[in-house]
Design an enzyme around this catalytic site. Structure first.
Site, PDB file in Angstrom:
ATOM      1  N   THR A  70       0.846  -1.201   0.000  1.00  0.00           N
ATOM      2  CA  THR A  70       0.000   0.000   0.000  1.00  0.00           C
ATOM      3  C   THR A  70       0.879   1.247   0.000  1.00  0.00           C
ATOM      4  O   THR A  70       0.636   2.189  -0.760  1.00  0.00           O
ATOM      5  CB  THR A  70      -0.933  -0.002   1.223  1.00  0.00           C
ATOM      6  OG1 THR A  70      -1.911  -1.043   1.047  1.00  0.00           O
ATOM      7  CG2 THR A  70      -1.655   1.329   1.360  1.00  0.00           C
ATOM      8  N   ASN A 149      -6.040  -8.925  -8.085  1.00  0.00           N
ATOM      9  CA  ASN A 149      -6.098  -9.537  -6.759  1.00  0.00           C
ATOM     10  C   ASN A 149      -7.422 -10.224  -6.466  1.00  0.00           C
ATOM     11  O   ASN A 149      -7.510 -11.001  -5.520  1.00  0.00           O
ATOM     12  CB  ASN A 149      -5.819  -8.479  -5.687  1.00  0.00           C
ATOM     13  CG  ASN A 149      -6.704  -7.264  -5.842  1.00  0.00           C
ATOM     14  OD1 ASN A 149      -6.707  -6.619  -6.880  1.00  0.00           O
ATOM     15  ND2 ASN A 149      -7.477  -6.952  -4.832  1.00  0.00           N
ATOM     16  N   THR A 237      13.235   5.109  10.747  1.00  0.00           N
ATOM     17  CA  THR A 237      14.167   4.031  11.073  1.00  0.00           C
ATOM     18  C   THR A 237      13.745   2.727  10.405  1.00  0.00           C
ATOM     19  O   THR A 237      12.582   2.320  10.503  1.00  0.00           O
ATOM     20  CB  THR A 237      14.234   3.827  12.600  1.00  0.00           C
ATOM     21  OG1 THR A 237      14.629   5.057  13.202  1.00  0.00           O
ATOM     22  CG2 THR A 237      15.209   2.731  12.965  1.00  0.00           C
ATOM     23  N   CYS A 323      -8.375  -5.745   1.707  1.00  0.00           N
ATOM     24  CA  CYS A 323      -8.527  -4.307   1.934  1.00  0.00           C
ATOM     25  C   CYS A 323      -9.937  -3.817   1.620  1.00  0.00           C
ATOM     26  O   CYS A 323     -10.287  -2.689   1.953  1.00  0.00           O
ATOM     27  CB  CYS A 323      -7.510  -3.533   1.093  1.00  0.00           C
ATOM     28  SG  CYS A 323      -5.795  -3.836   1.588  1.00  0.00           S
TER      29      CYS A 323
END
Length: 383
Positions: A70, A149, A237, A323
């Protein structure tokens, strides 16, 4: 319970789990830190980038790690649109795309970009010449998924990419490769792809990590700021255990692709043949599609009702992409290939994994027939 939702999330390889545990215990330092522990963590990321690049046939500096497909799709589309808006404000995509692509385009449309949505034919496949015909001098980006999908159709990227570039060399070509990698050949150079998205947890890697290939020479406007990580494309990070485990999953799924196809293709055909013999069901996938996705509709019966009945019978299936599975609206993908509202509300997706067997498919077939017979009896009350 038999699990048939690999297209939503596949169980991680045991080697992936072991790698994550090992890296979490031994390499917890921040890879941006200057001390030795930080340098060792940074070295692991560099090695992971090399492994992923080798699997895709690209350069390590062209691999960007993200939080998932995404984010990869959002960065590819919005990052390209914002970076190259001086070239124009026109984007082309399709009616079949995953929400992370489709809704990114809708968001840009609200901000003034012009979006052209290309419709597929009734089988769910795009005509390459129609995509190329929509390209204009101000077209910044074309985004097309490799494998759908929901229904598993495969797009002719080897024709679409070159035809787009023939019309406008400066138009970027993005491919959402989430459901294709590890199942079908990935040919970024042949497709002339500039951007390519992957998700780790679809290929038996960890959740929470994705990959975006960014061809050398392409610059994206970063959506996250506050650090220079990932060559300035994504601040924050790095998740070292996930990234290292993702590289392992990318390598393993790529190396096992041919064996996966050899084993799973006959199981898909067996299941599709069986579903075609149940009069109440309409098959939406086809033998020309990806080897791991079978999709059908029970017109007039809501997909979640069928899914719940199958779960009672020990089968975990999906109604559509994860989703979108909680939406009450009919499937946008099924409507785009010409299915009516009743069929678009009654879709069920079954996605196969490399551990499934012929005997398990037979159990699923028996459950499908039992579910249809049970729901027919109660039909008046559950529609």
């Amino acid at each position: 319970m038999l699990y048939w939702d690999y297209a939503a999330a596949a169980p991680p390889y045991e080697e992936v789990v072991q790698t994550m545990e090992q890296v979490m215990r031994q390499h917890f330092a921040n890879p941006s830190s200057l001390h030795r522990a930080g340098a060792e963590a940074d070295k692991l990321i560099k090695r992971a980038r090399e492994v992923c690049a080798a699997a895709l046939g690209v350069q390590p500096q062209e691999i960007v790690f993200t939080s998932g497909a995404t984010e990869s799709n959002n960065l590819a589309i919005k990052g390209a649109a914002l970076q190259y808006q001086g070239r124009g404000r026109h984007i082309i995509t399709t009616e079949l795309e995953h929400p992370s692509v489709y809704e990114s385009c809708l968001q840009l449309q609200q901000l003034g970009w012009e979006i052209t949505f290309i419709a597929p034919d009734s089988s769910g496949v795009l005509e390459p010449s129609r995509v190329a015909a929509a390209v204009r001098p101000d077209t910044v980006l074309v985004s097309v998924m490799h494998v759908n999908n929901e229904i598993g159709t495969v797009q002719p990227l080897q024709e679409i990419g070159p035809q787009v570039k023939a019309v406008n060399r400066r138009t970027l070509f993005h491919v959402d490769g989430v459901q294709g990698y590890g199942k079908l050949e990935t040919r970024l150079k042949e497709w002339q792809a500039d951007l390519y998205s992957l998700s780790a947890h679809k290929i038996r890697g960890p959740r929470g990590t994705g990959i975006l290939y960014v061809r050398e020479g392409v610059t994206l406007f970063p959506l996250l700021t506050g650090g220079s990580q990932e060559m300035g494309n994504r601040a924050g990070t790095e998740n070292v255990p996930n990234i290292v485990a993702t590289a392992k999953a990318v390598r393993m799924s790529g190396e096992r692709r041919q064996e996966f196809t050899r084993r799973i293709t006959p199981l898909k055909k067996q299941l599709e043949d069986y579903i075609s013999g149940i009069p109440e069901l309409v098959l939406n996938s086809s033998g020309d599609g990806a080897p791991h996705i079978v999709h059908f509709s029970y017109p007039g019966m809501k997909g979640e009702v069928m899914a719940r009945k199958l779960e009672e019978l020990g089968m975990a299936v999906a109604t559509r992409s994860a989703c979108s599975s909680r939406l009450a609206e009919p499937s946008r993908v099924l409507l785009s290939i010409g299915r009516d509202r009743a069929a678009a509300l009654g879709g069920i997706r079954i996605s196969l994994g490399d551990s499934h067997t012929k005997q398990e498919v037979q159990q699923l077939e028996q459950a499908l027939l039992a579910a249809v017979q049970s729901l027919k009896i109660a039909e008046g009350g559950v529609k």
